[in-house]
Motif scaffolding. Structure first.
Motif, short mmCIF file in Angstrom:
data_model
loop_
_atom_site.label_atom_id
_atom_site.label_comp_id
_atom_site.label_asym_id
_atom_site.label_seq_id
_atom_site.Cartn_x
_atom_site.Cartn_y
_atom_site.Cartn_z
N ASP A 183 -142.29 116.68 52.36
CA ASP A 183 -143.06 115.66 53.60
C ASP A 183 -144.29 116.89 53.12
O ASP A 183 -143.88 116.81 55.66
CB ASP A 183 -142.51 115.69 54.42
CG ASP A 183 -142.41 113.88 55.04
OD1 ASP A 183 -143.87 113.91 54.75
OD2 ASP A 183 -142.36 113.88 56.88
N PRO A 184 -145.14 116.42 53.04
CA PRO A 184 -146.49 117.14 54.09
C PRO A 184 -146.87 116.63 55.12
O PRO A 184 -147.10 117.01 55.86
CB PRO A 184 -147.46 117.19 52.98
CG PRO A 184 -146.84 117.10 51.29
CD PRO A 184 -145.78 116.17 52.13
N ALA A 185 -147.02 115.08 55.40
CA ALA A 185 -147.61 114.62 56.88
C ALA A 185 -146.45 115.45 57.71
O ALA A 185 -146.90 115.04 59.21
CB ALA A 185 -147.20 113.22 56.74
N THR A 186 -145.13 114.85 57.59
CA THR A 186 -143.87 115.66 59.23
C THR A 186 -143.18 116.40 58.76
O THR A 186 -142.04 116.18 58.38
CB THR A 186 -143.87 115.09 59.72
OG1 THR A 186 -142.89 113.99 58.68
CG2 THR A 186 -144.33 113.32 60.00
N PRO A 187 -143.62 118.02 58.41
CA PRO A 187 -142.34 118.51 57.93
C PRO A 187 -141.82 119.21 58.51
O PRO A 187 -140.73 119.73 58.46
CB PRO A 187 -143.62 119.96 57.08
CG PRO A 187 -145.16 119.69 57.75
CD PRO A 187 -145.29 118.68 58.48
N PHE A 188 -142.35 120.13 59.97
CA PHE A 188 -141.51 120.60 60.49
C PHE A 188 -140.94 120.06 61.81
O PHE A 188 -141.60 120.08 62.97
CB PHE A 188 -141.83 122.32 60.80
CG PHE A 188 -142.45 122.22 59.62
CD1 PHE A 188 -141.79 123.55 58.34
CD2 PHE A 188 -143.67 122.42 59.54
CE1 PHE A 188 -142.55 123.40 57.88
CE2 PHE A 188 -144.22 123.39 58.63
CZ PHE A 188 -143.60 123.75 57.52
N VAL A 189 -140.27 118.54 62.11
CA VAL A 189 -139.75 118.06 63.18
C VAL A 189 -138.69 118.91 64.00
O VAL A 189 -138.76 118.99 64.86
CB VAL A 189 -139.59 116.84 62.84
CG1 VAL A 189 -140.21 115.61 62.51
CG2 VAL A 189 -138.37 116.23 61.51
N GLY A 190 -137.64 118.86 63.80
CA GLY A 190 -136.63 119.31 64.37
C GLY A 190 -136.74 119.46 65.75
O GLY A 190 -137.31 118.71 66.70
N SER A 191 -135.85 120.55 66.58
CA SER A 191 -135.41 120.71 67.44
C SER A 191 -135.41 119.29 68.89
O SER A 191 -135.68 118.85 69.30
CB SER A 191 -136.69 121.31 68.61
OG SER A 191 -137.08 122.84 67.80
N GLY A 192 -135.09 118.15 68.13
CA GLY A 192 -134.64 117.05 68.62
C GLY A 192 -135.30 116.51 68.41
O GLY A 192 -135.75 114.78 69.08
#
Length: 95
Positions: free
Chosen positions: A48-57
């Motif tokens: 998902d290049p648009a939102t690759p690193f969401v994590g941490s809640g």
């Protein structure tokens, strides 16, 4: 203890490896991270290049919207139940 990296650092590392074309092993060495970590970031970016690193809640926009709608439905159902009880109370008082 695991090291935490911010989103910008991860994007920079992935861009070096994917867009500039540097070998992942070289990028990992230069940035002081393991190759396994960099490959994991690259995989998330490719998914998902648009939102690759969401994590941490944090959530992706679609998941956040769904969660907000579910919360709103729950609140409306509670309000509806309260109103039904109030109607029953007022109709019993008039009899």
């Amino acid at each position: 203890m695991t090291q935490k990296y911010d989103k910008e650092f991860k994007l920079h590392a992935v861009q070096l490896a994917l867009e500039i074309g540097k070998p992942a092993s070289q990028v990992a060495r230069e940035l002081g991270i393991s190759q396994k970590t960099l490959y994991g970031w690259m995989a998330k970016y490719k998914e998902d290049p648009a939102t690759p690193f969401v994590g941490s809640g944090n959530l992706k926009p679609e998941a956040k919207a769904l969660r907000d709608l579910e919360r709103e439905i729950r609140e409306l159902r509670e309000e509806n139940a309260i109103l039904k009880k109030a109607v029953r109370i007022f109709t019993n008082d008039r009899k």
